[in-house]
Design a protein around this motif. Structure first.
Motif, PDB file in Angstrom:
ATOM      1  N   PHE A  33     -10.587   4.425  12.356  1.00 30.22           N
ATOM      2  CA  PHE A  33     -10.075   5.677  11.787  1.00 30.22           C
ATOM      3  C   PHE A  33     -10.971   6.150  10.651  1.00 30.22           C
ATOM      4  CE2 PHE A  33      -6.690   7.611   8.896  1.00 30.22           C
ATOM      5  CZ  PHE A  33      -6.743   8.849   9.510  1.00 30.22           C
ATOM      6  N   ALA A  34     -11.349   5.229   9.755  1.00 33.54           N
ATOM      7  CA  ALA A  34     -12.220   5.578   8.625  1.00 33.54           C
ATOM      8  C   ALA A  34     -13.585   6.045   9.113  1.00 33.54           C
ATOM      9  CB  ALA A  34     -12.364   4.378   7.686  1.00 33.54           C
ATOM     10  N   LEU A  35     -14.084   5.434  10.181  1.00 36.41           N
ATOM     11  CA  LEU A  35     -15.382   5.830  10.734  1.00 36.41           C
ATOM     12  C   LEU A  35     -15.315   7.252  11.290  1.00 36.41           C
ATOM     13  CD1 LEU A  35     -18.295   5.053  11.385  1.00 36.41           C
ATOM     14  CD2 LEU A  35     -17.477   4.068  13.533  1.00 36.41           C
ATOM     15  N   ARG A  36     -14.211   7.580  11.962  1.00 34.61           N
ATOM     16  CA  ARG A  36     -14.065   8.938  12.484  1.00 34.61           C
ATOM     17  C   ARG A  36     -13.962   9.959  11.363  1.00 34.61           C
ATOM     18  NH1 ARG A  36     -10.699   6.293  16.753  1.00 34.61           N
ATOM     19  NH2 ARG A  36     -11.962   6.450  18.626  1.00 34.61           N
ATOM     20  N   LEU A  37     -13.355   9.560  10.259  1.00 37.83           N
ATOM     21  CA  LEU A  37     -13.219  10.480   9.136  1.00 37.83           C
ATOM     22  C   LEU A  37     -14.529  10.649   8.370  1.00 37.83           C
ATOM     23  CD1 LEU A  37      -9.776   9.315   7.702  1.00 37.83           C
ATOM     24  CD2 LEU A  37     -10.235  11.455   8.911  1.00 37.83           C
ATOM     25  N   ALA A  48     -11.931   1.159   4.577  1.00 35.23           N
ATOM     26  CA  ALA A  48     -10.923   0.250   5.141  1.00 35.23           C
ATOM     27  C   ALA A  48     -10.610  -0.883   4.163  1.00 35.23           C
ATOM     28  CB  ALA A  48     -11.410  -0.308   6.483  1.00 35.23           C
ATOM     29  N   GLN A  49     -11.647  -1.460   3.548  1.00 36.14           N
ATOM     30  CA  GLN A  49     -11.424  -2.537   2.573  1.00 36.14           C
ATOM     31  C   GLN A  49     -10.609  -2.041   1.388  1.00 36.14           C
ATOM     32  OE1 GLN A  49     -15.357  -3.983   1.667  1.00 36.14           O
ATOM     33  NE2 GLN A  49     -15.528  -5.102   3.589  1.00 36.14           N
ATOM     34  N   ASP A  50     -10.964  -0.867   0.887  1.00 41.51           N
ATOM     35  CA  ASP A  50     -10.249  -0.294  -0.249  1.00 41.51           C
ATOM     36  C   ASP A  50      -8.796  -0.017   0.129  1.00 41.51           C
ATOM     37  OD1 ASP A  50      -9.782   0.706  -2.775  1.00 41.51           O
ATOM     38  OD2 ASP A  50     -10.800   2.612  -2.451  1.00 41.51           O
ATOM     39  N   ALA A  51      -8.570   0.438   1.363  1.00 40.88           N
ATOM     40  CA  ALA A  51      -7.203   0.706   1.824  1.00 40.88           C
ATOM     41  C   ALA A  51      -6.377  -0.584   1.817  1.00 40.88           C
ATOM     42  CB  ALA A  51      -7.225   1.324   3.220  1.00 40.88           C
ATOM     43  N   PHE A  52      -6.962  -1.685   2.270  1.00 40.53           N
ATOM     44  CA  PHE A  52      -6.238  -2.962   2.257  1.00 40.53           C
ATOM     45  C   PHE A  52      -5.945  -3.418   0.827  1.00 40.53           C
ATOM     46  CE2 PHE A  52      -7.902  -3.636   6.672  1.00 40.53           C
ATOM     47  CZ  PHE A  52      -6.664  -3.732   7.286  1.00 40.53           C
ATOM     48  N   VAL A  53      -6.910  -3.249  -0.056  1.00 38.23           N
ATOM     49  CA  VAL A  53      -6.702  -3.628  -1.462  1.00 38.23           C
ATOM     50  C   VAL A  53      -5.552  -2.811  -2.051  1.00 38.23           C
ATOM     51  CG1 VAL A  53      -7.726  -3.563  -3.775  1.00 38.23           C
ATOM     52  CG2 VAL A  53      -9.066  -4.442  -1.849  1.00 38.23           C
ATOM     53  N   ARG A  54      -5.562  -1.505  -1.794  1.00 43.27           N
ATOM     54  CA  ARG A  54      -4.488  -0.648  -2.316  1.00 43.27           C
ATOM     55  C   ARG A  54      -3.142  -1.005  -1.706  1.00 43.27           C
ATOM     56  NH1 ARG A  54      -6.862   5.262  -3.752  1.00 43.27           N
ATOM     57  NH2 ARG A  54      -8.871   4.539  -4.499  1.00 43.27           N
ATOM     58  N   ALA A  55      -3.137  -1.331  -0.427  1.00 42.19           N
ATOM     59  CA  ALA A  55      -1.889  -1.715   0.243  1.00 42.19           C
ATOM     60  C   ALA A  55      -1.338  -2.994  -0.395  1.00 42.19           C
ATOM     61  CB  ALA A  55      -2.128  -1.920   1.735  1.00 42.19           C
ATOM     62  N   THR A  80      -5.304   4.915   4.116  1.00 44.45           N
ATOM     63  CA  THR A  80      -6.698   5.048   4.555  1.00 44.45           C
ATOM     64  C   THR A  80      -7.156   6.503   4.486  1.00 44.45           C
ATOM     65  OG1 THR A  80      -6.345   3.163   6.027  1.00 44.45           O
ATOM     66  CG2 THR A  80      -8.320   4.490   6.418  1.00 44.45           C
ATOM     67  N   LEU A  81      -6.313   7.419   4.933  1.00 48.47           N
ATOM     68  CA  LEU A  81      -6.641   8.841   4.874  1.00 48.47           C
ATOM     69  C   LEU A  81      -6.862   9.287   3.431  1.00 48.47           C
ATOM     70  CD1 LEU A  81      -6.900  11.588   6.350  1.00 48.47           C
ATOM     71  CD2 LEU A  81      -4.430  11.850   6.053  1.00 48.47           C
ATOM     72  N   ASN A  82      -5.995   8.859   2.531  1.00 42.54           N
ATOM     73  CA  ASN A  82      -6.138   9.229   1.110  1.00 42.54           C
ATOM     74  C   ASN A  82      -7.411   8.658   0.500  1.00 42.54           C
ATOM     75  OD1 ASN A  82      -3.800  10.741   1.124  1.00 42.54           O
ATOM     76  ND2 ASN A  82      -2.520   9.062   0.412  1.00 42.54           N
ATOM     77  N   VAL A  83      -7.705   7.388   0.811  1.00 48.88           N
ATOM     78  CA  VAL A  83      -8.934   6.769   0.298  1.00 48.88           C
ATOM     79  C   VAL A  83     -10.148   7.527   0.818  1.00 48.88           C
ATOM     80  CG1 VAL A  83     -10.399   4.698   0.376  1.00 48.88           C
ATOM     81  CG2 VAL A  83      -7.941   4.464   0.000  1.00 48.88           C
ATOM     82  N   ALA A  84     -10.138   7.863   2.118  1.00 48.11           N
ATOM     83  CA  ALA A  84     -11.273   8.580   2.718  1.00 48.11           C
ATOM     84  C   ALA A  84     -11.443   9.949   2.087  1.00 48.11           C
ATOM     85  CB  ALA A  84     -11.067   8.710   4.225  1.00 48.11           C
ATOM     86  N   ARG A  85     -10.344  10.659   1.898  1.00 46.65           N
ATOM     87  CA  ARG A  85     -10.435  11.993   1.279  1.00 46.65           C
ATOM     88  C   ARG A  85     -11.018  11.903  -0.122  1.00 46.65           C
ATOM     89  NH1 ARG A  85      -4.533  14.393   2.989  1.00 46.65           N
ATOM     90  NH2 ARG A  85      -5.156  15.285   4.993  1.00 46.65           N
ATOM     91  N   ASN A  86     -10.527  10.953  -0.900  1.00 46.64           N
ATOM     92  CA  ASN A  86     -11.026  10.802  -2.275  1.00 46.64           C
ATOM     93  C   ASN A  86     -12.506  10.422  -2.289  1.00 46.64           C
ATOM     94  OD1 ASN A  86      -8.516  11.400  -3.306  1.00 46.64           O
ATOM     95  ND2 ASN A  86      -7.918   9.258  -3.527  1.00 46.64           N
ATOM     96  N   VAL A 163       2.151   9.921   8.354  1.00 44.01           N
ATOM     97  CA  VAL A 163       0.849   9.701   7.715  1.00 44.01           C
ATOM     98  C   VAL A 163       0.461  10.905   6.866  1.00 44.01           C
ATOM     99  CG1 VAL A 163      -1.634   9.441   8.133  1.00 44.01           C
ATOM    100  CG2 VAL A 163      -0.017   8.093   9.461  1.00 44.01           C
ATOM    101  N   LEU A 164       0.650  12.097   7.420  1.00 51.14           N
ATOM    102  CA  LEU A 164       0.226  13.306   6.723  1.00 51.14           C
ATOM    103  C   LEU A 164       1.264  13.819   5.732  1.00 51.14           C
ATOM    104  CD1 LEU A 164      -1.444  15.207   9.704  1.00 51.14           C
ATOM    105  CD2 LEU A 164      -2.567  13.868   7.911  1.00 51.14           C
ATOM    106  N   GLY A 165       2.480  13.237   5.778  1.00 52.41           N
ATOM    107  CA  GLY A 165       3.531  13.682   4.878  1.00 52.41           C
ATOM    108  C   GLY A 165       3.961  15.112   5.165  1.00 52.41           C
ATOM    109  N   GLN A 166       4.011  15.450   6.476  1.00 48.91           N
ATOM    110  CA  GLN A 166       4.353  16.810   6.886  1.00 48.91           C
ATOM    111  C   GLN A 166       5.539  16.778   7.841  1.00 48.91           C
ATOM    112  OE1 GLN A 166       0.694  18.040   8.755  1.00 48.91           O
ATOM    113  NE2 GLN A 166      -0.211  18.717   6.834  1.00 48.91           N
TER     114      GLN A 166
END
Length: 199
Positions: A33-37, A48-55, A80-86, A163-166
């Motif tokens: 997912f992170a690669l596609r983003l 992905a690593q940062d997402a796991f740390v945050r989780a 993961t989406l939030n980390v990628a956006r940031n 995921v998108l909060g929508q």
């Protein structure tokens, strides 16, 4: 494969003892997912690593009931989406060198002995993928994220909404519009390619 409910219960009972199971269960999906983003393997790995740390840090602060009640897959994709956006905000894409070597000294772009790796086949497949990737990248962010989560990551519409909060209706509309926009862009691209060149 660990059933998600069992994993959530295990995390609630023993976060430190069960977190490795969560990583093993989701590392490939979150990396993909992170690669596609991001479009960059090194960035995707870090995202992905940062997402796991945050989780992990978040779950450390959650009461056991909240961990048990998590919709784990959607929750991890959202992080993961939030980390990628940031991370990708304002970041320029790096270009790979054609001279880049792997760990064994081979050029990363050496063709294999597979018919699909013949120069013409590789070029055609590369063009097709690049065209689609470029068209997806050109979609507005609200459409792109919904499309990637639904069709490339295989999430159900309800999960995409979480995921998108929508609201679900907004997600359905955005996925529909993304598919239509992509279809129109592909048709336009094909028409342009089929048009004879005027000299």
């Amino acid at each position: 494969m660990v059933h998600p409910d069992a994993l959530e219960g295990a995390l609630a009972r023993d976060l430190d003892g069960s977190f490795e199971r969560l990583v093993l269960e989701y590392q490939d999906r979150l990396y993909s997912f992170a690669l596609r983003l991001s479009g960059n393997p090194a960035d995707a790995e870090e995202i992905a690593q940062d997402a796991f740390v945050r989780a992990y840090r978040a779950m450390k602060t959650y009461p056991k009931e909240r961990i048990r009640a998590l919709s784990l897959k959607a929750w991890l994709y959202r992080i993961t989406l939030n980390v990628a956006r940031n991370r990708m905000r304002g970041k320029r894409h790096a270009h790979a060198s054609l001279d880049e070597r792997d760990g064994e000294g081979r050029a990363r772009f050496d063709p294999e002995d597979d018919p699909r790796s013949r120069p013409d086949a590789v070029l055609e497949e590369g063009r097709r993928r690049a065209d689609i990737a470029t068209l997806v990248e050109g979609l507005p962010s609200r459409y792109r994220s919904a499309l990637i989560l639904r069709y490339m990551e295989g999430l159900r519409l309800e999960e995409v909404a979480r995921v998108l909060g929508q609201p679900l209706g907004t997600v359905k509309s955005n996925v529909h519009r993304a598919v239509n926009a992509l279809r129109e862009a592909l048709s336009a691209s094909r028409r342009a390619a089929a048009r004879p060149e005027v000299i």
